[in-house]
Structures are given as structure tokens and as C-alpha cells.
Design a protein around this motif. Structure first.
Motif, PDB file in Angstrom:
ATOM      1  N   PRO A   1      47.290  25.980  34.830  1.00  0.00           N
ATOM      2  CA  PRO A   1      46.411  25.559  35.929  1.00  0.00           C
ATOM      3  C   PRO A   1      45.076  26.287  35.841  1.00  0.00           C
ATOM      4  N   GLY A   2      43.970  25.580  36.113  1.00  0.00           N
ATOM      5  CA  GLY A   2      42.643  26.186  36.019  1.00  0.00           C
ATOM      6  C   GLY A   2      42.490  27.429  36.893  1.00  0.00           C
ATOM      7  N   GLY A   3      43.245  27.445  37.994  1.00  0.00           N
ATOM      8  CA  GLY A   3      43.163  28.584  38.918  1.00  0.00           C
ATOM      9  C   GLY A   3      43.499  29.916  38.258  1.00  0.00           C
ATOM     10  N   ARG A   4      44.273  29.861  37.198  1.00  0.00           N
ATOM     11  CA  ARG A   4      44.683  31.094  36.529  1.00  0.00           C
ATOM     12  C   ARG A   4      43.463  31.815  35.930  1.00  0.00           C
ATOM     13  N   ALA A   5      42.634  31.063  35.207  1.00  0.00           N
ATOM     14  CA  ALA A   5      41.435  31.665  34.606  1.00  0.00           C
ATOM     15  C   ALA A   5      40.446  32.091  35.687  1.00  0.00           C
ATOM     16  N   ALA A   6      40.432  31.349  36.807  1.00  0.00           N
ATOM     17  CA  ALA A   6      39.498  31.700  37.891  1.00  0.00           C
ATOM     18  C   ALA A   6      39.848  33.077  38.462  1.00  0.00           C
ATOM     19  N   VAL A   7      41.145  33.334  38.653  1.00  0.00           N
ATOM     20  CA  VAL A   7      41.564  34.640  39.184  1.00  0.00           C
ATOM     21  C   VAL A   7      41.279  35.730  38.149  1.00  0.00           C
ATOM     22  N   MET A   8      41.556  35.420  36.886  1.00  0.00           N
ATOM     23  CA  MET A   8      41.296  36.389  35.811  1.00  0.00           C
ATOM     24  C   MET A   8      39.815  36.756  35.789  1.00  0.00           C
ATOM     25  N   ARG A   9      38.979  35.737  35.948  1.00  0.00           N
ATOM     26  CA  ARG A   9      37.534  35.966  35.920  1.00  0.00           C
ATOM     27  C   ARG A   9      37.126  36.933  37.034  1.00  0.00           C
ATOM     28  N   THR A  10      37.632  36.679  38.249  1.00  0.00           N
ATOM     29  CA  THR A  10      37.308  37.579  39.361  1.00  0.00           C
ATOM     30  C   THR A  10      37.765  39.003  39.036  1.00  0.00           C
ATOM     31  N   ALA A  11      38.988  39.138  38.517  1.00  0.00           N
ATOM     32  CA  ALA A  11      39.529  40.472  38.227  1.00  0.00           C
ATOM     33  C   ALA A  11      38.675  41.194  37.182  1.00  0.00           C
ATOM     34  N   VAL A  12      38.289  40.482  36.132  1.00  0.00           N
ATOM     35  CA  VAL A  12      37.537  41.119  35.041  1.00  0.00           C
ATOM     36  C   VAL A  12      36.154  41.558  35.525  1.00  0.00           C
ATOM     37  N   TYR A  13      35.465  40.677  36.282  1.00  0.00           N
ATOM     38  CA  TYR A  13      34.118  41.062  36.734  1.00  0.00           C
ATOM     39  C   TYR A  13      34.180  42.173  37.782  1.00  0.00           C
ATOM     40  N   LEU A  14      35.207  42.167  38.627  1.00  0.00           N
ATOM     41  CA  LEU A  14      35.343  43.278  39.577  1.00  0.00           C
ATOM     42  C   LEU A  14      35.620  44.570  38.818  1.00  0.00           C
ATOM     43  N   PHE A  15      36.395  44.452  37.729  1.00  0.00           N
ATOM     44  CA  PHE A  15      36.667  45.654  36.939  1.00  0.00           C
ATOM     45  C   PHE A  15      35.385  46.200  36.305  1.00  0.00           C
ATOM     46  N   VAL A  16      34.491  45.297  35.894  1.00  0.00           N
ATOM     47  CA  VAL A  16      33.218  45.753  35.312  1.00  0.00           C
ATOM     48  C   VAL A  16      32.491  46.657  36.320  1.00  0.00           C
ATOM     49  N   LEU A  17      32.516  46.268  37.603  1.00  0.00           N
ATOM     50  CA  LEU A  17      31.893  47.102  38.637  1.00  0.00           C
ATOM     51  C   LEU A  17      32.560  48.481  38.671  1.00  0.00           C
ATOM     52  N   PHE A  18      33.882  48.471  38.712  1.00  0.00           N
ATOM     53  CA  PHE A  18      34.638  49.720  38.760  1.00  0.00           C
ATOM     54  C   PHE A  18      34.358  50.561  37.508  1.00  0.00           C
ATOM     55  N   ASP A  19      34.273  49.898  36.375  1.00  0.00           N
ATOM     56  CA  ASP A  19      34.017  50.586  35.105  1.00  0.00           C
ATOM     57  C   ASP A  19      32.683  51.325  35.156  1.00  0.00           C
ATOM     58  N   VAL A  20      31.635  50.596  35.544  1.00  0.00           N
ATOM     59  CA  VAL A  20      30.294  51.192  35.548  1.00  0.00           C
ATOM     60  C   VAL A  20      30.198  52.318  36.584  1.00  0.00           C
ATOM     61  N   LEU A  21      30.841  52.115  37.750  1.00  0.00           N
ATOM     62  CA  LEU A  21      30.716  53.104  38.827  1.00  0.00           C
ATOM     63  C   LEU A  21      31.666  54.285  38.674  1.00  0.00           C
ATOM     64  N   VAL A  22      32.816  54.073  38.003  1.00  0.00           N
ATOM     65  CA  VAL A  22      33.819  55.142  37.941  1.00  0.00           C
ATOM     66  C   VAL A  22      34.174  55.527  36.500  1.00  0.00           C
ATOM     67  N   VAL A  23      34.720  54.573  35.733  1.00  0.00           N
ATOM     68  CA  VAL A  23      35.275  54.915  34.411  1.00  0.00           C
ATOM     69  C   VAL A  23      34.194  55.459  33.474  1.00  0.00           C
ATOM     70  N   THR A  24      33.056  54.771  33.402  1.00  0.00           N
ATOM     71  CA  THR A  24      31.979  55.235  32.511  1.00  0.00           C
ATOM     72  C   THR A  24      30.769  55.691  33.337  1.00  0.00           C
TER      73      THR A  24
END
Lengths: 142, 295
Positions: B27-50
Motif C-alpha cells: 500500500p502507498g501509505g507504507r512509503a508515506a509513513v517511512m518518508r515522514t520517519a526518515v525526514y523527522l530523523f534527519v532533524l534529530f540527526d542534525v540537532l542531536v546525533v551529529t
């Protein structure tokens, strides 16, 4: 999805994954993001092997001796290790570390001396049997 | 009479099976949720991990050791202006991309900015090795286009993107095993590999292990076996799920014992889950009373 779309995607997939396989077998860290996944890929002999750590000591203009964490130099521990061969060749590189400390801590008393120290654990039977330290490089503002 | 299948037919059958494997239709919804998770992680990455990478702008230029891509492509050098600009632009674009707006354009911009952030972070003597899957994710997600959370319609473009992320995750484990053999040799499993990690960065949980070298050696065999068997994660059904569980346990234990977690890689494990079942909005509506909730 069109056949052309599928073909392009399949070609991209193949190219991307072929590059990373080649990178793992032949390339190095410099070839990021296709270099080998070498996290903890090296090892140490259980007897006679050595585990080394790096730490910094500094003396401030106020005459105080301080322990300096690599974060305070704007670098991570592994990055300092990555720069060790360069520091060995040219200990004056430590002056850049001291400058980095200065620009990241504008309110702190500046460094007039910086010493890089190597700590070594010697292993026997897989356990740490002995620990000693030596100075790898030193810099002083003169 | 002996039956005969021509080699070309076998070849065609193989290509068809490979194609349907590379282009599943979840279902297309699967990639949509993945997309949200990955881009939110980018925020976390820049602010915390790196988050430490922001200091690069203040470092003297002679500590900069540009990576191959930075030397051979027009990549600007980190400086007091470039680093904060890339950081802010990446945060804004990733936040917008997480909402699913302009998926192709914002997706490409985030990919380019994130790659530049990686060059800034890793050009000072140490490259992290847990970024491959997330970079693949950022490269393929813009191709998915306008899918939305809750889309139930089968979508081959989503299927391909998620498959690429899955393969990147599996390759990271499998090729990490090959790298161990390449750099550590067979001694990697027999040597004091984990003892070194415990001595260097062990937590209070790991300290007692320093007295049991044999246990650490046995764990080394376990890790090597797990990584070499990682392609089993792509198998459907119980085997795949079991392996996914093992991967999660492996990362949690590694973090608890030697404070090492490959978060950008771990987030990509989500690509193995039926994410379309996540319905954040519905979940909130059911639990938070308000004008929209049923009386």
C-alpha cells in the motif's frame, strides 16, 4: 509504472549496490559513502596486543593544568586518532587544536601549552595486565 | 517422455521473478509513513546525533581533510558561514518534507543538503559507517511522489523505494562482515576485539565482562554469524521477522554495553514493517476528546 521507469530504477539499484560491494572489497573511508563498513573491524591480539587511548592535557595562560576532552577541541575521539599520523609527522598541528579550543571557548583562559598523551593497556590472556602512558606530542606558545 | 525446459525460458522466468521481487506493490501509505520517519530523523540527526558538526565552522582550515567526493565534485569547504547555513536550510527543508509537501523537489534538496552535512561532519579524520541505508533512503524517497498516510492502493514505486532501503540495510550488515574479514582477518573472531571496545568505552554493565574474555570471543562468533546471515532478513514470514527482532536486540545490547548505536541505520529497519497500519491522526482522534470525536 512504465517499463522504462522500471528499467531506470533497476539500473540505479544495480549501480548503487555494485559500487558499495566494490567499495567494501577495494576502497577505503575516503570513498564515502561507498567505502567499507569497517566499524570495529580491526582486532587486538589477546596476548601481547595493546589497546590505546588518547587524552589531552593543557596549561592555560592563568597557569592552570587542565584535562581537555576531545569534544572541547571540536573533534570526536576517533577523529583525533585519525589525525595521529599527521601529528606525529608535524607536532605543530597541535597549535591548530589549541586555536580550535580558543575559538570554541572564547571566555576561557587560552591555552599556552597542549600535550597529547597516549595511554596503553597491554593484554595478556585477553585481559588488561598493564597500563602505561607516554607523551606523543607537545606544543607550547613561545 | 522427458520434459524439457529451454534455458531461455528459465532465464525469462528468473528475470520475471527478480522484477516482481524488486517491484513489490505494498500500500502507498507504507512509503508515506517511512518518508515522514526518515525526514523527522534527519532533524534529530542534525540537532542531536551529529550536533557536534556545527563546530566545524570554527575549526582551523588545516584540520579539514576533504573526502573524495569533496575533492572531485564542486563541494564548498566548511567555514563560519557555510556550516550554519547548511544546517538551518537542512532543518527547514527536512521539516517541510516530513509533512509530505512537494515530495520530489524537497526530497532532492534534502538529499543534497544531507550529503553536504555528511561531508562537513566526516572530513576531519573519521568517517561514520552507519550512513549508507539512510543515504539510500533519502535518494529513493523523492521517486515515490505523492503518496499519503493511509493510502491503501498498491503502489510499485513505493515498493521499489522500500525494497532499496531494505537491501541497503541488509548489505550494511553483510558487507560489515566482509570488512571485518578484510581488515581484521580471521583474528577478528578469535582476538580481543570486544575486549578492546569494553576497555575503551564499556559501560558499568560491560565492566564485569572484562573478567570473562571467552564470553566476548563467543559473542564475536555470534556477531559474525548474524551479519553473514543478514540476507535472511529479506525472507518473508517468520524467518524474516525473527531476524529483524535479532537485529533490534543486537543494537540495544550494543548500546547498553559499549554506548554505540548506529541510529541512522536503525531507523531504516522500519522499512521492513507494515507501516501503513500506523494512523497517527486516527490514534489521536480516538484518544483526545474534542469536537471531532464521536459522542
Amino acid at each position: 509504472m512504465t517499463t522504462a521507469g522500471k528499467r531506470i530504477r533497476a539500473a540505479c539499484t544495480t549501480a548503487m549496490f555494485a559500487l558499495v560491494v566494490v567499495g567494501t572489497l577495494f576502497w577505503g573511508d575516503d570513498d564515502f559513502p561507498f567505502g567499507p563498513f569497517r566499524m570495529y573491524s580491526t582486532t587486538t591480539a589477546p596476548t601481547g596486543g595493546a589497546v590505546t587511548i588518547t587524552r589531552f592535557e593543557g596549561t592555560t595562560a592563568a597557569g592552570e593544568d587542565i584535562e581537555i576532552d576531545t569534544d572541547q577541541l571540536g573533534l570526536r575521539r576517533a577523529e583525533v586518532l585519525g589525525q595521529v599520523p599527521r601529528i606525529r609527522r608535524a607536532p605543530s598541528l597541535l597549535s591548530s587544536f589549541a586555536r580550535a579550543y580558543g575559538s570554541l571557548h572564547p571566555d576561557a583562559s587560552p591555552l599556552v601549552e597542549l600535550r597529547m598523551i597516549y595511554g596503553t593497556y597491554v593484554l595478556v590472556g585477553g585481559r588488561s595486565a598493564r597500563y602505561f602512558e607516554r607523551e606523543l606530542a607537545a606544543w607550547s606558545r613561545s | 517422455m522427458e520434459s524439457f525446459v529451454s534455458p531461455t525460458r528459465i532465464e525469462h522466468g528468473l528475470v520475471r521473478r527478480l522484477t516482481s521481487w524488486l517491484f513489490p506493490a505494498p500500500p502507498g501509505g507504507r512509503a508515506a509513513v517511512m518518508r515522514t520517519a526518515v525526514y523527522l530523523f534527519v532533524l534529530f540527526d542534525v540537532l542531536v546525533v551529529t550536533s557536534w558538526a556545527v563546530d566545524r565552522g570554527q575549526l582551523p582550515a588545516d584540520l579539514y581533510r576533504p573526502l573524495f567526493i569533496a575533492r572531485h565534485f564542486p563541494v564548498p569547504s566548511p567555514g563560519p558561514v557555510l556550516v550554519p547555513v547548511v544546517r538551518v536550510a537542512l532543518l527547514i527543508c527536512a521539516a517541510m518534507a516530513a509533512t509530505g509537501r512537494l515530495p520530489r523537489m524537497l526530497g532532492i534538496v534534502v538529499f543534497v543538503l544531507y550529503l553536504e552535512w555528511m561531508v562537513i561532519a566526516f572530513s576531519y579524520g573519521k568517517v561514520d559507517h552507519d550512513r549508507f541505508a539512510i543515504l539510500v533512503a533519502l535518494a529513493v524517497l523523492p521517486t515515490v511522489g505523492g503518496v499519503r498516510w493511509g493510502d491503501q492502493e498498491a503502489d510499485a514505486a513505493s515498493g521499489w523505494a522500500l525494497r532499496c532501503i531494505q537491501v541497503a540495510v541488509v548489505l550494511t550488515y553483510f558487507l560489515a562482515a566482509l570488512a571485518k574479514i578484510r581488515f581484521g582477518g580471521i583474528d577478528w573472531v578469535n582476538g580481543a576485539t570486544l575486549m578492546r571496545a569494553v576497555l575503551r568505552r564499556g559501560t558499568f554493565l560491560a565492566e564485569p565482562l572484562a573478567s570473562y574474555p571467552w564470553l566476548l570471543t563467543a559473542t564475536q562468533y555470534g556477531i559474525m554469524a548474524f551479519e553473514l546471515a543478514a540476507p535472511l532478513m529479506l525472507v518473508c514470514g517468520r524467518v524474516g521477522r525473527l531476524f529483524l527482532g535479532a537485529a533490534v536486540v543486537f543494537h540495544v545490547i550494543t548500546y547498553l554495553f559499549i554506548r554505540l548505536i548506529f541510529l541512522p541505520h536503525v531507523i531504516c529497519l522500519l522499512a521492513f514493517l507494515p507501516l501503513e497500519r500506523a494512523r497517527a491522526v486516527r490514534w489521536v482522534r480516538l484518544r483526545v476528546p474534542g469536537p471531532h470525536s464521536a459522542a
